[in-house]
Scaffold this motif. Structure first.
Motif, mmCIF file in Angstrom:
data_model
loop_
_atom_site.group_PDB
_atom_site.id
_atom_site.type_symbol
_atom_site.label_atom_id
_atom_site.label_comp_id
_atom_site.label_asym_id
_atom_site.label_seq_id
_atom_site.Cartn_x
_atom_site.Cartn_y
_atom_site.Cartn_z
ATOM 1 N N LYS A 93 -33.000 -68.688 5.341
ATOM 2 C CA LYS A 93 -32.014 -67.925 4.578
ATOM 3 C C LYS A 93 -32.762 -66.781 3.922
ATOM 4 O O LYS A 93 -33.746 -66.998 3.192
ATOM 5 N N ILE A 94 -32.310 -65.556 4.159
ATOM 6 C CA ILE A 94 -33.059 -64.366 3.757
ATOM 7 C C ILE A 94 -32.123 -63.371 3.068
ATOM 8 O O ILE A 94 -30.985 -63.166 3.492
ATOM 9 N N LYS A 95 -32.645 -62.747 2.023
ATOM 10 C CA LYS A 95 -31.914 -61.677 1.353
ATOM 11 C C LYS A 95 -32.548 -60.347 1.724
ATOM 12 O O LYS A 95 -33.763 -60.180 1.581
ATOM 13 N N GLN A 96 -31.744 -59.408 2.204
ATOM 14 C CA GLN A 96 -32.235 -58.107 2.657
ATOM 15 C C GLN A 96 -31.591 -56.970 1.859
ATOM 16 O O GLN A 96 -30.445 -57.067 1.435
ATOM 17 N N SER A 97 -32.355 -55.903 1.703
ATOM 18 C CA SER A 97 -31.826 -54.682 1.100
ATOM 19 C C SER A 97 -32.463 -53.490 1.802
ATOM 20 O O SER A 97 -33.691 -53.408 1.913
ATOM 21 N N HIS A 98 -31.617 -52.593 2.300
ATOM 22 C CA HIS A 98 -32.114 -51.417 3.018
ATOM 23 C C HIS A 98 -31.612 -50.155 2.354
ATOM 24 O O HIS A 98 -30.421 -49.979 2.098
ATOM 25 N N GLU A 99 -32.551 -49.263 2.035
ATOM 26 C CA GLU A 99 -32.246 -47.915 1.580
ATOM 27 C C GLU A 99 -33.218 -46.970 2.267
ATOM 28 O O GLU A 99 -34.163 -47.419 2.929
ATOM 29 N N GLU A 100 -32.990 -45.700 2.132
ATOM 30 C CA GLU A 100 -33.879 -44.733 2.779
ATOM 31 C C GLU A 100 -35.295 -44.852 2.216
ATOM 32 O O GLU A 100 -35.512 -44.715 1.013
ATOM 33 N N ASN A 101 -36.253 -45.136 3.098
ATOM 34 C CA ASN A 101 -37.674 -45.260 2.732
ATOM 35 C C ASN A 101 -37.960 -46.394 1.758
ATOM 36 O O ASN A 101 -39.001 -46.406 1.098
ATOM 37 N N TYR A 102 -37.036 -47.338 1.645
ATOM 38 C CA TYR A 102 -37.281 -48.478 0.752
ATOM 39 C C TYR A 102 -36.516 -49.694 1.273
ATOM 40 O O TYR A 102 -35.285 -49.702 1.275
ATOM 41 N N ASP A 103 -37.260 -50.712 1.715
ATOM 42 C CA ASP A 103 -36.654 -51.925 2.252
ATOM 43 C C ASP A 103 -37.294 -53.147 1.613
ATOM 44 O O ASP A 103 -38.513 -53.195 1.418
ATOM 45 N N GLN B 233 -37.157 -57.595 1.611
ATOM 46 C CA GLN B 233 -36.703 -58.808 2.272
ATOM 47 C C GLN B 233 -37.331 -60.005 1.558
ATOM 48 O O GLN B 233 -38.549 -60.054 1.388
ATOM 49 N N GLU B 234 -36.490 -60.933 1.132
ATOM 50 C CA GLU B 234 -36.975 -62.107 0.404
ATOM 51 C C GLU B 234 -36.470 -63.376 1.077
ATOM 52 O O GLU B 234 -35.275 -63.498 1.372
ATOM 53 N N ILE B 235 -37.374 -64.326 1.297
ATOM 54 C CA ILE B 235 -37.004 -65.602 1.903
ATOM 55 C C ILE B 235 -36.483 -66.541 0.817
ATOM 56 O O ILE B 235 -37.174 -66.805 -0.166
ATOM 57 N N LEU B 236 -35.274 -67.036 0.992
ATOM 58 C CA LEU B 236 -34.654 -67.948 0.033
ATOM 59 C C LEU B 236 -34.804 -69.405 0.458
ATOM 60 O O LEU B 236 -34.888 -70.299 -0.390
ATOM 61 N N GLU B 237 -34.829 -69.654 1.742
ATOM 62 C CA GLU B 237 -35.003 -70.990 2.313
ATOM 63 C C GLU B 237 -35.740 -70.841 3.638
ATOM 64 O O GLU B 237 -35.623 -69.797 4.299
ATOM 65 N N PRO B 238 -36.549 -71.851 4.030
ATOM 66 C CA PRO B 238 -36.759 -73.186 3.450
ATOM 67 C C PRO B 238 -37.689 -73.154 2.245
ATOM 68 O O PRO B 238 -38.269 -72.110 1.914
ATOM 69 N N GLU B 239 -37.839 -74.297 1.640
ATOM 70 C CA GLU B 239 -38.562 -74.398 0.383
ATOM 71 C C GLU B 239 -40.032 -74.019 0.503
ATOM 72 O O GLU B 239 -40.615 -73.444 -0.425
ATOM 73 N N ASN B 240 -40.656 -74.325 1.659
ATOM 74 C CA ASN B 240 -42.099 -74.091 1.794
ATOM 75 C C ASN B 240 -42.477 -72.608 1.873
ATOM 76 O O ASN B 240 -43.637 -72.257 1.667
ATOM 77 N N VAL B 241 -41.517 -71.742 2.146
ATOM 78 C CA VAL B 241 -41.793 -70.294 2.158
ATOM 79 C C VAL B 241 -40.868 -69.543 1.202
ATOM 80 O O VAL B 241 -40.801 -68.310 1.226
ATOM 81 N N LYS B 242 -40.179 -70.277 0.363
ATOM 82 C CA LYS B 242 -39.261 -69.659 -0.597
ATOM 83 C C LYS B 242 -40.018 -68.739 -1.552
ATOM 84 O O LYS B 242 -41.097 -69.073 -2.039
ATOM 85 N N GLY B 243 -39.457 -67.568 -1.802
ATOM 86 C CA GLY B 243 -40.055 -66.634 -2.744
ATOM 87 C C GLY B 243 -40.987 -65.623 -2.126
ATOM 88 O O GLY B 243 -41.491 -64.742 -2.829
ATOM 89 N N VAL B 244 -41.218 -65.709 -0.821
ATOM 90 C CA VAL B 244 -42.054 -64.715 -0.150
ATOM 91 C C VAL B 244 -41.235 -63.431 0.019
ATOM 92 O O VAL B 244 -40.141 -63.443 0.576
ATOM 93 N N LYS B 245 -41.782 -62.329 -0.477
ATOM 94 C CA LYS B 245 -41.081 -61.046 -0.438
ATOM 95 C C LYS B 245 -41.856 -60.034 0.396
ATOM 96 O O LYS B 245 -43.088 -60.000 0.359
#
Length: 221
Positions: free
Chosen positions: A88-98, A100-112
Protein backbone atom coordinates in the motif's frame (compact mmCIF):
# COMPACT_ATOMS: atom_id res chain seq x y z
CA UNK A 1 -67.51 39.08 -12.28
CA UNK A 2 -70.60 41.30 -12.57
CA UNK A 3 -73.81 41.04 -10.45
CA UNK A 4 -75.60 39.86 -13.59
CA UNK A 5 -73.17 36.91 -13.98
CA UNK A 6 -73.51 35.97 -10.31
CA UNK A 7 -77.25 36.05 -10.67
CA UNK A 8 -77.08 33.68 -13.63
CA UNK A 9 -74.84 31.29 -11.67
CA UNK A 10 -77.15 31.39 -8.64
CA UNK A 11 -80.07 30.47 -10.83
CA UNK A 12 -78.10 27.63 -12.52
CA UNK A 13 -76.20 25.54 -9.90
CA UNK A 14 -75.10 22.99 -12.51
CA UNK A 15 -73.39 25.66 -14.57
CA UNK A 16 -71.67 27.00 -11.43
CA UNK A 17 -70.43 23.50 -10.58
CA UNK A 18 -69.05 23.00 -14.11
CA UNK A 19 -67.17 26.29 -13.96
CA UNK A 20 -65.62 25.34 -10.59
CA UNK A 21 -64.53 21.96 -12.00
CA UNK A 22 -63.01 23.64 -15.07
CA UNK A 23 -61.06 26.09 -12.87
CA UNK A 24 -59.77 23.25 -10.71
CA UNK A 25 -58.70 21.30 -13.81
CA UNK A 26 -56.83 24.34 -15.14
CA UNK A 27 -54.94 24.73 -11.86
CA UNK A 28 -54.06 21.01 -11.86
CA UNK A 29 -52.75 21.22 -15.43
CA UNK A 30 -50.65 24.28 -14.58
CA UNK A 31 -49.20 22.52 -11.52
CA UNK A 32 -48.37 19.35 -13.49
CA UNK A 33 -46.69 21.30 -16.28
CA UNK A 34 -44.65 23.24 -13.73
CA UNK A 35 -43.64 20.01 -11.94
CA UNK A 36 -42.59 18.31 -15.20
CA UNK A 37 -40.57 21.36 -16.20
CA UNK A 38 -38.72 21.41 -12.88
CA UNK A 39 -38.00 17.69 -13.07
CA UNK A 40 -36.51 18.00 -16.55
CA UNK A 41 -34.50 21.05 -15.56
CA UNK A 42 -33.07 19.36 -12.48
CA UNK A 43 -32.29 16.19 -14.44
CA UNK A 44 -30.39 18.25 -16.97
CA UNK A 45 -28.41 19.92 -14.21
CA UNK A 46 -27.55 16.56 -12.65
CA UNK A 47 -26.30 15.17 -15.93
CA UNK A 48 -24.22 18.21 -16.75
CA UNK A 49 -23.03 18.88 -13.22
CA UNK A 50 -20.06 16.52 -13.59
CA UNK A 51 -17.60 17.79 -16.19
CA UNK A 52 -16.78 14.30 -17.43
CA UNK A 53 -20.19 12.66 -17.41
CA UNK A 54 -21.21 13.41 -20.98
CA UNK A 55 -17.81 13.77 -22.61
CA UNK A 56 -16.73 11.77 -25.63
CA UNK A 57 -13.94 9.21 -25.54
CA UNK A 58 -11.55 11.67 -27.18
CA UNK A 59 -12.38 14.34 -24.61
CA UNK A 60 -11.85 11.92 -21.71
CA UNK A 61 -8.56 10.81 -23.27
CA UNK A 62 -7.39 14.41 -23.61
CA UNK A 63 -8.49 15.20 -20.05
CA UNK A 64 -6.59 12.34 -18.39
CA UNK A 65 -3.47 12.76 -20.52
CA UNK A 66 -3.11 16.42 -19.59
CA UNK A 67 -3.30 16.28 -15.81
CA UNK A 68 -0.49 18.31 -14.23
CA UNK A 69 -0.39 16.70 -10.79
CA UNK A 70 -2.13 14.15 -8.63
CA UNK A 71 -2.26 12.56 -5.19
CA UNK A 72 -3.15 8.90 -4.77
CA UNK A 73 -3.20 5.98 -2.41
CA UNK A 74 -2.60 2.80 -4.37
CA UNK A 75 -2.72 -0.89 -3.55
CA UNK A 76 -0.06 -2.73 -5.54
CA UNK A 77 -0.03 -6.49 -6.11
CA UNK A 78 3.12 -7.93 -7.70
CA UNK A 79 2.84 -11.43 -9.17
CA UNK A 80 5.77 -13.80 -9.73
CA UNK A 81 6.24 -17.51 -10.31
CA UNK A 82 7.05 -18.11 -6.65
CA UNK A 83 4.86 -15.73 -4.68
CA UNK A 84 2.63 -12.67 -4.58
CA UNK A 85 3.57 -9.47 -2.78
CA UNK A 86 1.22 -6.67 -1.82
CA UNK A 87 1.98 -3.06 -0.96
CA UNK A 88 0.00 0.00 0.00
CA UNK A 89 1.65 3.20 -1.20
CA UNK A 90 0.88 6.90 -1.02
CA UNK A 91 1.99 8.93 -4.05
CA UNK A 92 2.14 12.63 -4.84
CA UNK A 93 3.20 14.05 -8.20
CA UNK A 94 3.91 17.68 -9.03
CA UNK A 95 6.21 19.31 -11.53
CA UNK A 96 9.82 18.49 -10.52
CA UNK A 97 8.66 17.16 -7.16
CA UNK A 98 7.48 13.59 -6.50
CA UNK A 99 7.02 11.70 -3.26
CA UNK A 100 6.19 8.10 -2.56
CA UNK A 101 5.67 6.55 0.88
CA UNK A 102 5.13 2.88 1.69
CA UNK A 103 2.23 2.39 4.11
CA UNK A 104 2.15 -1.43 4.10
CA UNK A 105 3.53 -4.05 4.75
CA UNK A 106 4.82 -3.39 8.22
CA UNK A 107 8.45 -4.39 7.54
CA UNK A 108 8.92 -1.55 5.02
CA UNK A 109 6.36 0.88 6.41
CA UNK A 110 7.56 4.48 6.53
CA UNK A 111 10.09 4.23 3.71
CA UNK A 112 9.83 7.43 1.66
CA UNK A 113 11.16 8.33 -1.77
CA UNK A 114 11.44 12.06 -2.51
CA UNK A 115 12.54 13.27 -5.92
CA UNK A 116 13.28 16.96 -6.42
CA UNK A 117 15.58 18.85 -8.77
CA UNK A 118 17.30 15.69 -10.08
CA UNK A 119 17.99 14.46 -6.55
CA UNK A 120 16.51 11.28 -5.08
CA UNK A 121 16.23 11.08 -1.31
CA UNK A 122 15.34 7.77 0.37
CA UNK A 123 14.22 8.08 3.98
CA UNK A 124 13.61 5.21 6.39
CA UNK A 125 11.60 6.80 9.19
CA UNK A 126 11.67 3.63 11.27
CA UNK A 127 15.47 3.35 11.31
CA UNK A 128 16.00 7.11 11.00
CA UNK A 129 18.22 6.64 7.95
CA UNK A 130 18.55 8.83 4.87
CA UNK A 131 20.26 8.16 1.55
CA UNK A 132 20.70 10.83 -1.14
CA UNK A 133 21.42 10.23 -4.85
CA UNK A 134 22.39 13.28 -6.91
CA UNK A 135 21.74 13.53 -10.68
CA UNK A 136 19.34 10.61 -10.42
CA UNK A 137 17.33 9.66 -13.56
CA UNK A 138 13.76 10.89 -13.53
CA UNK A 139 11.82 8.92 -10.93
CA UNK A 140 8.75 8.66 -13.12
CA UNK A 141 10.59 6.14 -15.27
CA UNK A 142 8.82 3.72 -13.00
CA UNK A 143 5.81 1.58 -13.81
CA UNK A 144 4.11 2.35 -10.49
CA UNK A 145 3.56 5.99 -11.44
CA UNK A 146 0.43 7.09 -13.27
CA UNK A 147 2.36 9.76 -15.14
CA UNK A 148 4.78 7.19 -16.49
CA UNK A 149 1.84 5.51 -18.23
CA UNK A 150 0.31 8.79 -19.44
CA UNK A 151 3.56 10.13 -20.91
CA UNK A 152 4.19 6.88 -22.72
CA UNK A 153 0.59 6.73 -23.94
CA UNK A 154 0.69 10.30 -25.30
CA UNK A 155 3.89 9.71 -27.28
CA UNK A 156 3.01 6.22 -28.55
CA UNK A 157 2.11 5.55 -32.17
CA UNK A 158 -1.58 5.17 -32.90
CA UNK A 159 -0.99 1.52 -33.82
CA UNK A 160 0.34 0.83 -30.30
CA UNK A 161 -2.56 2.25 -28.34
CA UNK A 162 -6.33 2.25 -28.31
CA UNK A 163 -9.28 3.44 -26.26
CA UNK A 164 -12.48 1.50 -25.60
CA UNK A 165 -15.47 1.61 -23.27
CA UNK A 166 -18.30 -0.36 -21.72
CA UNK A 167 -21.23 0.75 -19.58
CA UNK A 168 -19.11 1.70 -16.56
CA UNK A 169 -15.48 2.08 -17.63
CA UNK A 170 -13.14 3.51 -20.23
CA UNK A 171 -9.95 1.58 -20.96
CA UNK A 172 -6.70 3.00 -22.36
CA UNK A 173 -4.61 0.14 -23.74
CA UNK A 174 -0.92 0.56 -24.54
CA UNK A 175 1.64 -1.75 -26.11
CA UNK A 176 4.89 -0.52 -24.61
CA UNK A 177 8.00 -0.09 -26.75
CA UNK A 178 10.47 -0.29 -23.86
CA UNK A 179 12.95 -2.94 -24.96
CA UNK A 180 14.43 -3.63 -21.52
CA UNK A 181 11.10 -4.18 -19.79
CA UNK A 182 9.28 -7.43 -18.98
CA UNK A 183 6.07 -5.44 -19.25
CA UNK A 184 4.69 -5.38 -22.79
CA UNK A 185 1.10 -4.26 -22.29
CA UNK A 186 -0.54 -1.71 -20.02
CA UNK A 187 -4.24 -1.09 -19.39
CA UNK A 188 -5.52 1.95 -17.52
CA UNK A 189 -9.17 1.82 -16.43
CA UNK A 190 -11.14 5.03 -15.86
CA UNK A 191 -14.46 5.51 -14.14
CA UNK A 192 -16.86 6.61 -16.87
CA UNK A 193 -18.70 9.11 -14.65
CA UNK A 194 -15.74 10.86 -13.04
CA UNK A 195 -12.89 10.22 -15.49
CA UNK A 196 -10.69 9.16 -12.56
CA UNK A 197 -8.38 6.12 -12.78
CA UNK A 198 -9.61 3.04 -10.95
CA UNK A 199 -6.87 0.51 -11.78
CA UNK A 200 -3.77 -0.06 -13.89
CA UNK A 201 -2.78 -3.49 -15.20
CA UNK A 202 0.81 -4.18 -16.27
CA UNK A 203 1.11 -7.34 -18.36
CA UNK A 204 3.77 -9.53 -19.94
CA UNK A 205 4.04 -10.60 -23.57
CA UNK A 206 1.25 -13.16 -23.06
CA UNK A 207 -0.98 -10.56 -21.39
CA UNK A 208 -0.60 -12.14 -17.99
CA UNK A 209 -0.84 -9.51 -15.27
CA UNK A 210 2.51 -8.92 -13.57
CA UNK A 211 1.53 -5.87 -11.53
CA UNK A 212 -2.00 -4.88 -10.51
CA UNK A 213 -2.45 -1.31 -9.24
CA UNK A 214 -5.73 -0.35 -7.58
CA UNK A 215 -6.39 3.36 -7.00
CA UNK A 216 -8.22 3.28 -3.68
CA UNK A 217 -8.01 7.09 -3.47
CA UNK A 218 -6.98 9.61 -6.10
CA UNK A 219 -7.23 13.35 -6.64
CA UNK A 220 -6.32 14.78 -10.04
CA UNK A 221 -5.18 18.39 -10.39
Amino acid sequence: MSKFNFAILNKNPKLFKKIIIIIICIFICIFLCYFIFLKKFNYKNINTGNNNLNKTLDEIQEYICNISSYEATIEVTVYSNKNTNKYKIKQSHEENYDTQEILEPENVKGVKFIYKDNTLQIINTTLNLTKIYNNYPYIENNNLWLNDFLEEYKTANETNKEISEDEREIVLTLQTQKVDSKIKYKELYLDKKTGNPTKLLLQDNNKNTIIYILYSEITLK
